[in-house]
Write a protein that holds these residues in place. Structure first.
Motif, PDB file in Angstrom:
ATOM      1  N   ILE A 134     124.247 106.900 -18.191  1.00 54.99           N
ATOM      2  CA  ILE A 134     123.929 105.764 -19.062  1.00 54.99           C
ATOM      3  C   ILE A 134     125.194 104.949 -19.331  1.00 54.99           C
ATOM      4  O   ILE A 134     126.266 105.501 -19.564  1.00 54.99           O
ATOM      5  N   THR A 135     125.032 103.633 -19.299  1.00 55.33           N
ATOM      6  CA  THR A 135     126.125 102.707 -19.586  1.00 55.33           C
ATOM      7  C   THR A 135     125.674 101.783 -20.720  1.00 55.33           C
ATOM      8  O   THR A 135     124.513 101.384 -20.763  1.00 55.33           O
ATOM      9  N   ILE A 136     126.587 101.471 -21.633  1.00 50.62           N
ATOM     10  CA  ILE A 136     126.226 100.626 -22.778  1.00 50.62           C
ATOM     11  C   ILE A 136     127.182  99.451 -22.891  1.00 50.62           C
ATOM     12  O   ILE A 136     128.402  99.616 -22.855  1.00 50.62           O
ATOM     13  N   LEU A 137     126.609  98.246 -23.014  1.00 51.20           N
ATOM     14  CA  LEU A 137     127.356  97.051 -23.386  1.00 51.20           C
ATOM     15  C   LEU A 137     126.956  96.708 -24.813  1.00 51.20           C
ATOM     16  O   LEU A 137     125.785  96.430 -25.087  1.00 51.20           O
ATOM     17  N   PHE A 138     127.916  96.733 -25.713  1.00 50.56           N
ATOM     18  CA  PHE A 138     127.670  96.570 -27.142  1.00 50.56           C
ATOM     19  C   PHE A 138     128.412  95.325 -27.616  1.00 50.56           C
ATOM     20  O   PHE A 138     129.627  95.339 -27.790  1.00 50.56           O
ATOM     21  N   SER A 139     127.680  94.221 -27.771  1.00 55.10           N
ATOM     22  CA  SER A 139     128.273  92.967 -28.226  1.00 55.10           C
ATOM     23  C   SER A 139     128.139  92.875 -29.742  1.00 55.10           C
ATOM     24  O   SER A 139     127.043  93.001 -30.275  1.00 55.10           O
ATOM     25  N   THR A 140     129.248  92.644 -30.434  1.00 53.97           N
ATOM     26  CA  THR A 140     129.197  92.613 -31.889  1.00 53.97           C
ATOM     27  C   THR A 140     130.419  91.914 -32.462  1.00 53.97           C
ATOM     28  O   THR A 140     131.472  91.840 -31.819  1.00 53.97           O
ATOM     29  N   HIS A 141     130.259  91.364 -33.667  1.00 52.66           N
ATOM     30  CA  HIS A 141     131.427  90.871 -34.406  1.00 52.66           C
ATOM     31  C   HIS A 141     131.833  91.871 -35.485  1.00 52.66           C
ATOM     32  O   HIS A 141     132.824  91.667 -36.180  1.00 52.66           O
ATOM     33  N   ILE A 142     131.076  92.978 -35.628  1.00 51.13           N
ATOM     34  CA  ILE A 142     131.434  94.046 -36.579  1.00 51.13           C
ATOM     35  C   ILE A 142     132.299  95.041 -35.820  1.00 51.13           C
ATOM     36  O   ILE A 142     131.817  96.030 -35.252  1.00 51.13           O
TER      37      ILE A 142
END
Length: 289
Positions: A180-188
């Motif tokens: 599993i690969t995760i791209l986590f876009s966030t400003h936090i």
């Protein structure tokens, strides 16, 4: 091996431009995508998913061309967007029937187990769910069809702190499966400090860095001191900010500064927010200078 590769992505959109984007998402890791609102994070994700068409460049996802094999890829990708994209008059229970048709590897038992865990009413119409509950519904869907790639666009912005922590725990547990690969876009950025393996910063449509998170924090430190030191040591300072009390900056040479100035400088660890601040200041000074 990379789960996602972006090479030379360029797109003009009025006054905004994605500028020659090159990045890779390493398979089996969490990559955090950071940047201010309007920096291009969501626009980049939309191009990955062929929701927008680039002017130049190439994208590969799970060794597939997303334009030619979009339907297959959407079965292999779990998506969580900041905005609500569900039929408003359907309940999660009725939505399950559609999802069972759409996803080849749909697991209804997993879906309802997550809804119960997240305290989302499966019989309530989507339009009556709170903003946070809709995000939780998106997460439940993304985790219920054996996705190999999870793309999370600002998933925690509308969640209470308790559930944010629970979600981070879920993501870390998922990463025990190296497929599993995760791209986590966030400003936090505090979320990414806890779980990200790699960090990509985008600003004004341009990738400023793509680095291993641990290497990133090992490479840079915050330094404080009086204004004369800032004037003398400007060559090793990044994004210097001065005030009546002195200066703050980022540096890759903390030991050299300590040897030169001793107790006159204070060396501290950086937060990701501070790192973004100093890098953006340095970029602005370079452009304006």
């Amino acid at each position: 091996m990379d789960a996602v590769t972006v090479k030379g992505l360029d797109k003009y959109m009025g006054r905004f431009r994605l500028k020659d984007i090159n990045l890779s998402l390493r398979k089996g890791y969490i990559t955090g995508l950071i940047g201010e609102n309007g920096s291009g994070k969501s626009t980049l994700i939309h191009h990955m998913l062929t929701l927008k068409k680039q002017d130049e460049g190439r994208i590969s996802i799970l060794d597939k061309d997303p334009e030619l094999e979009r339907e297959e890829l959407l079965n292999r990708i779990g998506l969580v967007f900041a905005e609500d994209r569900f039929p408003q008059n359907l309940s999660p229970k009725k939505l399950n029937r559609l999802l069972n048709i759409y996803y080849i590897n749909w697991h209804a038992d997993t879906f309802f187990a997550y809804l119960e865990r997240f305290n989302v009413d499966a019989t309530s119409k989507v339009k009556f769910l709170s903003t946070g509950e809709k995000v939780k519904l998106s997460i439940a869907i993304a985790l219920s069809h054996e996705a190999e790639l999870l793309i999370l666009d600002e998933p925690t912005s509308n969640l209470d702190p308790t559930f944010r922590m629970e979600l981070l725990d879920i993501l870390q547990t998922l990463m025990m499966d190296e497929d599993i690969t995760i791209l986590f876009s966030t400003h936090i950025t505090t979320d990414l400090e806890k779980i990200a393996d790699y960090v990509v910063m985008i600003d004004d449509g341009e990738v400023l860095f793509d680095m291993d998170k641990d290497v990133l924090f090992e490479s840079y430190r915050k330094v404080k001191g009086d204004r004369q030191i800032a004037a003398d040591a400007g060559g090793v300072l990044i994004g210097t900010a001065t005030n009546a009390l002195g200066f703050e900056a980022m540096t890759k040479e903390p030991q050299a500064l300590k040897e030169l100035y001793g107790e006159k400088v204070l060396i501290e660890d950086l937060t990701m927010d501070e790192m973004m601040y100093f890098i953006k200041r340095e970029k602005g000074e370079t452009i304006n200078g």
